[in-house]
Design a protein around this motif. Sequence first.
Motif, PDB file in Angstrom:
ATOM      1  N   LEU A  91       4.274  -0.449  12.198  1.00  0.00           N
ATOM      2  CA  LEU A  91       3.425  -0.805  11.068  1.00  0.00           C
ATOM      3  C   LEU A  91       2.640  -2.072  11.358  1.00  0.00           C
ATOM      4  O   LEU A  91       3.221  -3.089  11.733  1.00  0.00           O
ATOM      5  N   THR A 140       0.828  -1.200   0.000  1.00  0.00           N
ATOM      6  CA  THR A 140       0.000   0.000   0.000  1.00  0.00           C
ATOM      7  C   THR A 140       0.866   1.256   0.000  1.00  0.00           C
ATOM      8  O   THR A 140       0.381   2.336  -0.256  1.00  0.00           O
ATOM      9  N   GLY A 141       2.130   1.069   0.282  1.00  0.00           N
ATOM     10  CA  GLY A 141       3.008   2.236   0.292  1.00  0.00           C
ATOM     11  C   GLY A 141       4.396   1.890  -0.171  1.00  0.00           C
ATOM     12  O   GLY A 141       4.831   0.751  -0.083  1.00  0.00           O
ATOM     13  N   ARG A 142       5.081   2.904  -0.684  1.00  0.00           N
ATOM     14  CA  ARG A 142       6.448   2.684  -1.130  1.00  0.00           C
ATOM     15  C   ARG A 142       7.258   3.963  -0.938  1.00  0.00           C
ATOM     16  O   ARG A 142       6.825   5.049  -1.318  1.00  0.00           O
ATOM     17  N   ILE A 143       8.430   3.803  -0.316  1.00  0.00           N
ATOM     18  CA  ILE A 143       9.391   4.898  -0.265  1.00  0.00           C
ATOM     19  C   ILE A 143      10.378   4.619  -1.395  1.00  0.00           C
ATOM     20  O   ILE A 143      11.187   3.704  -1.308  1.00  0.00           O
ATOM     21  N   ILE A 166       7.285   6.765  10.868  1.00  0.00           N
ATOM     22  CA  ILE A 166       6.292   6.191   9.957  1.00  0.00           C
ATOM     23  C   ILE A 166       5.409   5.244  10.763  1.00  0.00           C
ATOM     24  O   ILE A 166       5.912   4.363  11.456  1.00  0.00           O
ATOM     25  N   ALA A 167       4.120   5.453  10.703  1.00  0.00           N
ATOM     26  CA  ALA A 167       3.200   4.582  11.438  1.00  0.00           C
ATOM     27  C   ALA A 167       2.010   4.258  10.564  1.00  0.00           C
ATOM     28  O   ALA A 167       1.727   4.953   9.593  1.00  0.00           O
ATOM     29  N   GLY A 168       1.293   3.190  10.922  1.00  0.00           N
ATOM     30  CA  GLY A 168       0.068   2.901  10.205  1.00  0.00           C
ATOM     31  C   GLY A 168      -0.118   1.439   9.920  1.00  0.00           C
ATOM     32  O   GLY A 168       0.450   0.582  10.588  1.00  0.00           O
ATOM     33  N   GLU A 169      -0.948   1.179   8.918  1.00  0.00           N
ATOM     34  CA  GLU A 169      -1.249  -0.200   8.574  1.00  0.00           C
ATOM     35  C   GLU A 169      -1.115  -0.403   7.075  1.00  0.00           C
ATOM     36  O   GLU A 169      -1.284   0.529   6.297  1.00  0.00           O
ATOM     37  N   GLY A 170      -0.785  -1.629   6.707  1.00  0.00           N
ATOM     38  CA  GLY A 170      -0.615  -1.960   5.302  1.00  0.00           C
ATOM     39  C   GLY A 170       0.834  -2.253   5.012  1.00  0.00           C
ATOM     40  O   GLY A 170       1.721  -1.920   5.794  1.00  0.00           O
ATOM     41  N   GLY A 171       1.072  -2.903   3.894  1.00  0.00           N
ATOM     42  CA  GLY A 171       2.438  -3.262   3.518  1.00  0.00           C
ATOM     43  C   GLY A 171       3.207  -2.047   3.034  1.00  0.00           C
ATOM     44  O   GLY A 171       2.656  -1.182   2.367  1.00  0.00           O
ATOM     45  N   LEU A 172       4.478  -1.993   3.404  1.00  0.00           N
ATOM     46  CA  LEU A 172       5.321  -0.875   2.981  1.00  0.00           C
ATOM     47  C   LEU A 172       6.628  -1.409   2.391  1.00  0.00           C
ATOM     48  O   LEU A 172       7.271  -2.268   2.975  1.00  0.00           O
ATOM     49  N   GLU A 206      12.596   1.387  -0.676  1.00  0.00           N
ATOM     50  CA  GLU A 206      13.691   1.301  -1.650  1.00  0.00           C
ATOM     51  C   GLU A 206      14.654   2.469  -1.456  1.00  0.00           C
ATOM     52  O   GLU A 206      15.743   2.486  -1.999  1.00  0.00           O
TER      53      GLU A 206
END
Lengths: 104, 130
Positions: free
Chosen positions: B43, B12-15, B25-31, B34
Motif C-alpha cells: 500500500l 479511502t478504504g475500510r475492511i 491487497i495492493a494500491g494507494e490510499g489509507g486503509l 477492522e
Amino acid sequence: MSATIIGPGITIEGEVVSDDEVTVSGTVRGKLSARGGVTIERGAHVEADIQGGAMAIAGSVTGNVVSSDRVDLQNGARVIGNVKATRITIADGAQFKGNVDMDT
Amino acid sequence: MVRAQRAKDGATGRIGAGTRVRGRIAGEGGLDVEGHVEGDVSLEGSLLVADGGEISATSLEVSDLLVEGTVRGDVRAQGDISIASTGSLVGSVKSATFSMEEGAHFEGDLDNDFELPAELLELAGAGKRR
C-alpha cells in the motif's frame, strides 16, 4: 459493525467475504460475497462472481451476479455475466451482456 | 501519526469488522482494517489495523502502520510503525521510525536506520574490535 469500502486506488486479488455491506470503488478480482447490500461504484472494476443482498451497479463487472434481493444496473454500468435476482432494473445507459434469471 | 492522518484525510478504504479478505491487497490510499485479512498488503498509504482487526501475511509494505489490533508478518514501512497498547505485532520490522506504547506486544526483529549518538558509536566500534 461498519461497512467495507474498497477505495478507488485499491486492488484486491482474492476473496472478499462480508457479513455486512460492501462498496467497491476500486478493483476486485476473485470472489465477492456479502450478506448485506453490494454497491459497485462508477469507475470500479470487478472481475469476480458477486453474491449478496440488494445490489447497485454503476461500474464494470465481469462475472455472475447473484442477489437475494434486487439488482439495479445503473447508468454507466457495464456487466458481462449472468444476473440472478428477484427484481432487476436496467437503466438507460447501462450495458449488459448475459442472461437474466428471475425465477424465485 | 496514522491517527492524526486519519483525522485530517480520512481513509479511502475500510475492511469492516464483519469482513474477511483472503488474497492480496495492493494500491494507494489509507486503509483501515477492522476485520480479517489473510494475505499480503502492498500500500502506498497508511495502514491502520484497528482494535479487533487482524492481518496474517507473509509481507506487508506500507508507508506507515499503526497496530491497535493484531498483525502477523514481516513489515516494511517507509515512515513510521507504531504499536498501540492494545496492539500485537509478530514479525520482522523495518521502518524509518518505530514506537510502541506500554502494554503493546511485539515479537520479532527490528531493523531501523537511525544514527547512534557519538558516544554509543564509539562503544559499538569498540565492541566490534574485540
